[in-house]
Design an enzyme around this catalytic site. Structure first.
Site, short mmCIF file in Angstrom:
data_model
loop_
_atom_site.label_atom_id
_atom_site.label_comp_id
_atom_site.label_asym_id
_atom_site.label_seq_id
_atom_site.Cartn_x
_atom_site.Cartn_y
_atom_site.Cartn_z
N PHE A 186 0.01 80.59 -11.10
CA PHE A 186 0.73 81.86 -11.22
C PHE A 186 1.99 81.76 -10.38
CE2 PHE A 186 -3.38 83.11 -12.68
CZ PHE A 186 -3.16 84.18 -13.53
N SER A 208 -2.65 68.30 -5.40
CA SER A 208 -1.37 68.74 -4.81
C SER A 208 -1.48 68.67 -3.29
CB SER A 208 -1.08 70.18 -5.23
OG SER A 208 0.00 70.68 -4.49
N TYR A 259 -4.28 78.92 -6.10
CA TYR A 259 -3.88 77.57 -6.51
C TYR A 259 -4.32 76.56 -5.46
CZ TYR A 259 -0.75 73.73 -7.88
OH TYR A 259 -0.24 72.49 -8.25
#
Ligand code: NAP
Length: 276
Positions: free
Chosen positions: A94, A139, A193
């Site tokens: 998002f 990530s 995330y």
């Protein structure tokens, strides 16, 4: 059945996944599958690479849809008897200013980034052939989010004995905690995330351990990595790397030579193992 080596990249109709397919088409000695949840977007991406003189193949894959994952699994089993390279790249995020309630963001983000990736692994890892490579695109945000977890959660996520079931329970708990607005009290950072990518990195460490225990003789190398900050629809135009540059570390891991005994079970960025 074809003996040609085969590589599959999830979420590869655009962004880093597309660049990974481009690089693999140039460097991988076999069939390279560009996959996309939307066949139209997928075929368009294939056509773009064909204009560059490259020859990716296409298969539909929505990692949120178990039927779609199983259709790809059956196809690979039947046509190739397995697969040689799997790059789990598909992911969502998002935007920072998105006003969707945090609990919804948590559920939707975890669904794709963690649970979808895990479902692909559950169906496809057993098919990975000896000397195969598996790359899970995580990530650096997973590391920074880990640092913002409670000491108790950090200890669990860094543990060398955490099981996949325990990890799934923790990821499920995060989503439940956001629904009750108690996630911060429960020691979670305020990033859906970030937590989803903690899940991807820890899942990779567990999967590598399982490969050591159950398939040591198969020499499969499995790692998580960060592509860097890459100019895609996800990260926007201000990011520092081009998609081709972002593809470098995932492609390096996908093409590790067959006599390499590492990296395995690691988290890398810029082709360098990072501490977890
Ligand atoms: P992107 O441009 O938004 O591309 C994401 C890709 O994933 C798209 O092809 C998208 O397909 C696909 N996807 C999303 N949900 C899917 C699903 N359920 N099934 C199959 N495919 C799905 O993002 P990106 O920047 O290239 O990101 C690729 C990966 O790198 C992600 O895992 C991301 O978290 C990670 N990453 C990116 C950066 C960065 O700076 N860009 C940094 C660190 C990590 P649609 O076109 O259909 O939406």
């Amino acid at each position: 059945m074809s003996n040609v080596p085969v590589a599959v990249v999830t979420g590869s109709n655009k962004g880093i996944g597309f660049a990974i397919v481009r690089a693999l088409c140039k460097q991988f000695p076999g069939d390279v599958y560009l996959t996309a949840r939307d066949p139209g977007r997928g075929q368009e991406a294939v056509a773009k690479l064909q204009e560059e003189g490259l020859h990716p193949l296409f298969h539909q894959l929505d990692i949120d849809d178990l039927q779609s994952i199983r259709a790809l699994r059956d196809f690979l089993k039947e046509k190739y008897g397995g697969l040689n390279v799997l790059v789990n790249n598909a992911g969502i995020a998002f935007k920072v200013h998105d006003t969707t309630p945090f609990a919804v963001q948590a559920e939707v983000t975890l669904k794709t980034n963690f649970f979808g990736t895990r479902n692909v692994c559950m169906e496809l890892l057993p098919l990975v052939k000896p000397y195969g490579k598996v790359v899970n695109v995580s990530s650096m945000v997973s590391s920074s989010a880990l640092g913002r977890c409670s000491q108790e959660l950090q200890q669990k996520f860094r543990s060398d004995t955490i099981t996949e079931d325990e990890l799934v329970k923790l990821m499920t708990k995060f989503v439940e905690d956001t629904k009750k607005s108690v996630h911060e009290k429960e020691g979670w950072p305020n990033t859906a995330y970030g937590v989803s990518k903690i899940g991807v990195t820890v899942l990779s460490r567990i999967q590598a351990r399982m490969l050591n225990e159950k398939r040591k003789g198969d020499h499969i190398l499995l790692n998580a990595c960060c592509p860097g900050w890459v100019r895609t629809d996800m990260a926007g135009p201000k990011a520092t790397k081009s998609p081709d540059e972002g593809a470098e570390t995932p492609v390096y891991l996908a093409l590790l030579p067959s006599d390499a005994d590492g990296p395995h079970g690691q988290f890398l960025s810029d082709k360098t193992v990072r501490s977890w």
